[in-house]
Design a protein around this motif. Structure first.
Motif, PDB file in Angstrom:
ATOM      1  N   ALA A 129       0.813  -1.218   0.000  1.00 13.05           N
ATOM      2  CA  ALA A 129       0.000   0.000   0.000  1.00 13.05           C
ATOM      3  C   ALA A 129       0.849   1.271   0.000  1.00 13.05           C
ATOM      4  N   LEU A 130       0.316   2.292  -0.645  1.00 10.86           N
ATOM      5  CA  LEU A 130       0.934   3.609  -0.628  1.00 10.86           C
ATOM      6  C   LEU A 130       0.663   4.300   0.711  1.00 10.86           C
ATOM      7  N   SER A 131       1.472   5.289   1.028  1.00  8.95           N
ATOM      8  CA  SER A 131       1.203   6.101   2.206  1.00  8.95           C
ATOM      9  C   SER A 131      -0.059   6.934   1.958  1.00  8.95           C
ATOM     10  N   GLU A 132      -0.569   7.534   3.022  1.00  7.04           N
ATOM     11  CA  GLU A 132      -1.793   8.319   2.886  1.00  7.04           C
ATOM     12  C   GLU A 132      -1.606   9.471   1.898  1.00  7.04           C
ATOM     13  N   GLY A 133      -0.462  10.148   1.972  1.00 12.75           N
ATOM     14  CA  GLY A 133      -0.222  11.261   1.067  1.00 12.75           C
ATOM     15  C   GLY A 133      -0.126  10.835  -0.384  1.00 12.75           C
ATOM     16  N   MET A 134       0.528   9.700  -0.632  1.00 14.97           N
ATOM     17  CA  MET A 134       0.663   9.220  -2.005  1.00 14.97           C
ATOM     18  C   MET A 134      -0.684   8.748  -2.563  1.00 14.97           C
ATOM     19  N   TRP A 135      -1.482   8.101  -1.704  1.00 14.80           N
ATOM     20  CA  TRP A 135      -2.805   7.662  -2.169  1.00 14.80           C
ATOM     21  C   TRP A 135      -3.704   8.867  -2.432  1.00 14.80           C
ATOM     22  N   ARG A 136      -3.585   9.897  -1.617  1.00 16.79           N
ATOM     23  CA  ARG A 136      -4.369  11.106  -1.856  1.00 16.79           C
ATOM     24  C   ARG A 136      -4.019  11.705  -3.226  1.00 16.79           C
ATOM     25  N   ALA A 137      -2.738  11.670  -3.566  1.00 18.85           N
ATOM     26  CA  ALA A 137      -2.314  12.166  -4.874  1.00 18.85           C
ATOM     27  C   ALA A 137      -2.904  11.317  -5.993  1.00 18.85           C
ATOM     28  N   MET A 138      -2.884   9.997  -5.830  1.00 18.95           N
ATOM     29  CA  MET A 138      -3.470   9.113  -6.835  1.00 18.95           C
ATOM     30  C   MET A 138      -4.959   9.409  -7.012  1.00 18.95           C
ATOM     31  N   ALA A 139      -5.659   9.605  -5.894  1.00 21.16           N
ATOM     32  CA  ALA A 139      -7.089   9.867  -5.957  1.00 21.16           C
ATOM     33  C   ALA A 139      -7.373  11.191  -6.659  1.00 21.16           C
ATOM     34  N   ARG A 140      -6.533  12.186  -6.425  1.00 19.72           N
ATOM     35  CA  ARG A 140      -6.720  13.478  -7.082  1.00 19.72           C
ATOM     36  C   ARG A 140      -6.520  13.363  -8.591  1.00 19.72           C
ATOM     37  N   VAL A 141      -5.530  12.606  -8.999  1.00 14.87           N
ATOM     38  CA  VAL A 141      -5.286  12.421 -10.430  1.00 14.87           C
ATOM     39  C   VAL A 141      -6.451  11.655 -11.050  1.00 14.87           C
ATOM     40  N   ALA A 142      -6.935  10.624 -10.354  1.00 11.78           N
ATOM     41  CA  ALA A 142      -8.069   9.859 -10.869  1.00 11.78           C
ATOM     42  C   ALA A 142      -9.315  10.737 -10.984  1.00 11.78           C
ATOM     43  N   ALA A 143      -9.527  11.605  -9.999  1.00 11.94           N
ATOM     44  CA  ALA A 143     -10.706  12.468 -10.004  1.00 11.94           C
ATOM     45  C   ALA A 143     -10.639  13.528 -11.103  1.00 11.94           C
ATOM     46  N   ALA A 144      -9.449  13.820 -11.588  1.00 11.88           N
ATOM     47  CA  ALA A 144      -9.291  14.848 -12.624  1.00 11.88           C
ATOM     48  C   ALA A 144      -9.798  14.376 -13.983  1.00 11.88           C
ATOM     49  N   GLY A 145     -10.017  13.067 -14.132  1.00 12.24           N
ATOM     50  CA  GLY A 145     -10.564  12.556 -15.381  1.00 12.24           C
ATOM     51  C   GLY A 145      -9.546  12.448 -16.495  1.00 12.24           C
ATOM     52  N   VAL A 146     -10.044  12.385 -17.715  1.00  7.06           N
ATOM     53  CA  VAL A 146      -9.176  12.133 -18.866  1.00  7.06           C
ATOM     54  C   VAL A 146      -8.262  13.310 -19.172  1.00  7.06           C
ATOM     55  N   GLU A 147      -8.614  14.506 -18.724  1.00 10.01           N
ATOM     56  CA  GLU A 147      -7.747  15.656 -18.984  1.00 10.01           C
ATOM     57  C   GLU A 147      -6.503  15.630 -18.114  1.00 10.01           C
ATOM     58  N   GLY A 148      -6.580  14.951 -16.979  1.00 12.65           N
ATOM     59  CA  GLY A 148      -5.439  14.880 -16.090  1.00 12.65           C
ATOM     60  C   GLY A 148      -5.377  16.052 -15.124  1.00 12.65           C
ATOM     61  N   LEU A 149      -4.479  15.943 -14.167  1.00  9.82           N
ATOM     62  CA  LEU A 149      -4.299  16.978 -13.150  1.00  9.82           C
ATOM     63  C   LEU A 149      -3.108  17.844 -13.519  1.00  9.82           C
ATOM     64  N   PRO A 150      -3.273  19.173 -13.615  1.00  9.52           N
ATOM     65  CA  PRO A 150      -2.121  20.040 -13.905  1.00  9.52           C
ATOM     66  C   PRO A 150      -0.994  19.792 -12.907  1.00  9.52           C
ATOM     67  N   ILE A 151       0.228  19.719 -13.414  1.00  9.75           N
ATOM     68  CA  ILE A 151       1.333  19.327 -12.547  1.00  9.75           C
ATOM     69  C   ILE A 151       1.540  20.325 -11.402  1.00  9.75           C
TER      70      ILE A 151
END
Length: 242
Positions: A129-151
């Motif tokens: 498992a990822l740490s809480e911070g890393m999983w939060r980042a993954m969730a944010r990228v997933a929530a951004a959809g097909v356009e992706g999350l601005p870096i």
């Protein structure tokens, strides 16, 4: 507010419904403890929570049936009681292989804990498992959809430990950078357009889930929701970056 709503959900139940929900909660927690024990022994798997959290209600050797019977509430009205709990979103129920089964929902667990004063336990983090911070980042990228999350919107160290190609020990290639070029109109110092119009090309970079990252997300989503219940992760991530 969530705790208040959970307590209200519990108080709205009658005695019989509270007994059913408590018995189902105890069975759910026993399954969770079994899962946790196996994980501590290095036997973690990607089995969906929908499978391992399934509670057999009416089987011959079902501990749920035995507990309800011991409390004098296992009778012909069991189906109606389960339906009432399901209508309130506290459980889900259905038939699997001829057996009546139930699944506790997060709202159902919260209601029991609020009603009985039980503090929730956070399971230990397995090795995969990822740490809480890393999983939060993954969730944010997933929530951004097909356009992706601005870096620029990912400000923690996720770019070191999650982005493909970073030469950092422990890096997992779960995110990839997608570069696009956007046409942008040029304006003068007073923000007025030129005549005739002038344009320039702007480079835009976004984070998207890689193939490996999307597979990890899908395989372990249920487990991450147990580990980090405060992180809002979408049910279905967008397609991986090509």
């Amino acid at each position: 507010m969530a705790a208040v709503n959970a307590r209200h959900a519990w108080d709205d139940l009658n005695d019989r419904q509270q007994i059913y929900l408590t018995v189902l909660y105890d069975a759910d927690q026993a399954l969770e403890e079994e899962r946790r024990t196996l994980g501590a022994q290095g036997q973690w798997s990607s089995t969906p929570a929908r499978v391992w959290r399934r509670i057999n209600v009416n089987g011959v050797y079902s501990p749920v049936a035995a507990s309800l019977r011991a409390r004098g509430v296992y009778d012909s009205g069991a189906g109606a009681t389960l339906a009432a709990l399901a209508d309130r979103g506290l459980i889900e129920s259905g038939w699997v292989g001829g057996a009546l089964c139930a699944w506790m929902t997060r709202a159902g667990r919260a209601a029991v804990r609020a009603g009985l004063g039980i503090a929730p336990l956070r399971p230990s983090r397995p090795r995969w498992a990822l740490s809480e911070g890393m999983w939060r980042a993954m969730a944010r990228v997933a929530a951004a959809g097909v356009e992706g999350l601005p870096i620029a919107e990912l400000r923690n160290s996720a770019h070191l430990y999650l982005v493909t190609g970073q030469p950092v020990r422990g890096n997992r290639p779960y995110l990839t950078v997608v570069t696009t070029h956007a046409r942008q109109e040029v304006r003068d110092w007073n923000l007025r357009p030129y005549d005739p119009p002038a344009y320039t090309t702007r480079t835009v970079r976004h984070y998207r889930l890689s193939e490996e990252g999307r597979a990890h997300y899908v395989d372990h989503l249920d487990a991450y929701r147990e580990l980090y219940p405060d992180i809002d992760a979408p049910d279905t991530p967008p397609p991986a970056a090509s």
